[in-house]
Design an enzyme around this catalytic site. Structure first.
Site, PDB file in Angstrom:
ATOM      1  CG  HIS A  61      15.748 -23.787  18.356  1.00 14.76           C
ATOM      2  ND1 HIS A  61      15.125 -23.474  19.545  1.00 14.76           N
ATOM      3  CD2 HIS A  61      17.044 -23.997  18.659  1.00 14.76           C
ATOM      4  CE1 HIS A  61      16.009 -23.485  20.519  1.00 14.76           C
ATOM      5  NE2 HIS A  61      17.185 -23.812  20.010  1.00 14.76           N
ATOM      6  CG  ASN A  95       6.822 -19.346  19.753  1.00 13.23           C
ATOM      7  OD1 ASN A  95       6.735 -20.485  19.332  1.00 13.23           O
ATOM      8  ND2 ASN A  95       7.565 -18.427  19.174  1.00 13.23           N
ATOM      9  CG  ASP A 305      14.527 -19.435  15.037  1.00 15.49           C
ATOM     10  OD1 ASP A 305      13.588 -19.962  15.652  1.00 15.49           O
ATOM     11  OD2 ASP A 305      14.739 -18.199  15.060  1.00 15.49           O
ATOM     12  CG  PHE A 323      12.294 -10.171  15.071  1.00 17.58           C
ATOM     13  CD1 PHE A 323      13.488  -9.542  14.741  1.00 17.58           C
ATOM     14  CD2 PHE A 323      11.466  -9.574  16.017  1.00 17.58           C
ATOM     15  CE1 PHE A 323      13.863  -8.346  15.342  1.00 17.58           C
ATOM     16  CE2 PHE A 323      11.825  -8.376  16.625  1.00 17.58           C
ATOM     17  CZ  PHE A 323      13.022  -7.757  16.281  1.00 17.58           C
ATOM     18  N   GLY A 324      12.037 -13.236  11.727  1.00 20.18           N
ATOM     19  CA  GLY A 324      12.008 -14.645  11.363  1.00 20.18           C
ATOM     20  C   GLY A 324      12.171 -14.982   9.903  1.00 20.18           C
TER      21      GLY A 324
END
Length: 422
Positions: A61, A95, A305, A323-324
């Site tokens: 990811h 995305n 991620d 987020f992230g």
């Protein structure tokens, strides 16, 4: 590039050289010879103290934000960040803008990444424009090179679309990936629902939002006799449900984000947006259950991620912050530091190098003579710190700057190229 790797401890659990110290001669991109001692004349050599070697690490990811958000990351900077962290392969999430839901987008990413030492694979969206209403042309996208289909953090809410996708993917062995999150329950949540969210007055995301969709996905996997990969598991309950499903023989695999293994919602007490992630950081009990799930094979993969964000989207009010966390460059140092008391080095390599390839079916790569070389060279014990200036990614949204880490990639070999990292 030809190179002789000297005195490396091989970590390859299914290979005959596992845990043995070997010299490895690579010529024209393939492993020419493996032996206790090799003399290769003028061939360039690489050696290091406490040198270990495994199959190249693979992150399932990663978000490289290209096309559409290149100011946060692009394919070249993302590949450089991956290489710096010791990864030879990544699976890129869809995305982007436009969404990766057609052949042209897949081909664009493949074209931009082809000259990098890191192999950048493509996950196409599962639904058109990631709207969750209509399936993409999965068969065509598979033929174009897409390894999997997922709407990533836009968790697929429609039971009917998921059922049809699982049925359709069976015809060509496509892989469906889903992040289990019932948005009707987690809607507008900012952090894990619990004592911390109550104390801070922030909307919480209850664990049951994940658990209910895990139930849904398991049920549909059983009904269709299909295959599904569950992404970003974050709760104790999810691990328990997945364990039971696997024991019944269902074709289910799963991954977990590294930060969900080592951080909890207590880190958010000071409204530090660097700790704002999706799924959210949860309780210590959840961390313990996730690690146990890795240990017993319930969870197959550790992912980063890697989610680059610019300062404008991170240094703002908590409710408005993106987020992230970026993770490629610090991943192994954090895994070795925080998880080596629970997972052996062999188990760690299985989770970050072997299992991702098995799930994505990228080929049976081994550390054997005659096989194409795809390798990460590393020291699992070396201690180091990462500074903001050391970060190769275009974004620096990580809470780990300045933290002492343990374990580091020293070099990688892939696509006939060798890169010394440190």
């Amino acid at each position: 590039m030809n190179i002789l790797i000297k005195s490396a401890k091989v970590i390859d659990p299914k290979g005959k050289h596992h845990k043995k110290i070997r010299d490895i001669l690579i010529e024209n991109g393939k492993i020419k010879k493996i032996a206790a001692k090799i003399t290769a004349g003028r061939t360039k050599s690489f050696s290091a103290k406490n040198l270990h070697l495994s199959l190249g690490w693979f992150d399932m990811h990663a978000n490289f934000r290209d096309p559409g958000f290149e100011y946060k990351e692009n394919i070249n900077s993302g590949c450089n960040a991956a290489a710096s962290g010791g990864f030879t392969s990544v699976l890129l999430m869809p995305n982007t803008m436009p969404i990766t839901d057609n052949n042209a987008q897949v081909e664009y990413i493949q074209s931009k990444a082809k000259n990098n030492i890191v192999s950048a694979y493509v996950a196409a969206s599962l639904s058109k424009s990631m709207q969750g209403k209509e399936m993409v042309e999965m068969y065509d996208l598979k033929n174009a090179g897409a390894l999997a289909f997922t709407d990533d953090k836009n968790s697929l809410q429609s039971n009917a679309v998921m059922k049809n996708a699982l049925l359709y993917a069976k015809d060509f062995e496509g892989l469906i990936m889903n992040y289990p999150n019932d948005t009707s329950i987690s809607n507008r949540g900012q952090i894990h629902e619990g004592k911390i969210s109550t104390a801070l007055g922030l909307n919480g995301m209850p664990a049951t939002a994940e658990g209910m969709m895990v139930d849904r996905d398991i049920s549909l996997c059983n009904y269709t006799e299909g295959k599904i990969h569950l992404c970003y598991l974050s709760t104790k309950d999810s691990v328990s449900k997945l364990r039971k499903a696997k024991n019944k023989g269902l074709q289910i695999s799963a991954d977990v984000c590294l930060h969900n293994l080592i951080l909890t919602d207590e880190q958010i007490m000071h409204f530090d947006t660097r700790y704002k992630t999706l799924p959210p950081l949860r309780s210590r009990k959840d961390c313990v259950a996730l690690i146990k799930g890795l240990k017993d094979g319930t969870i197959d993969v550790i992912c980063t991620d890697h989610s680059p964000e610019d300062e404008e989207n991170k240094k703002t009010e908590f409710d408005n912050a993106a987020f992230g966390i970026i993770g490629l460059e610090t991943a192994f140092g954090l895994i070795s530091k925080h998880l080596s008391n629970y997972l052996s080095l062999t188990e760690i390599i299985e989770k970050i190098a072997i299992n991702p390839r098995k799930i994505l079916k990228t080929g049976d790569i081994k550390i054997e003579e005659g096989i194409v070389a795809n390798l990460t060279l590393f020291d699992p014990e070396i201690e180091w710190k990462i500074s903001k200036e050391d970060i190769v990614s275009k974004s620096t949204n990580t809470p780990f700057i300045g933290e002492k880490l343990k374990g580091k990639a020293l070099a990688i070999y892939n696509k006939g190229k060798f890169l010394r990292i440190s």
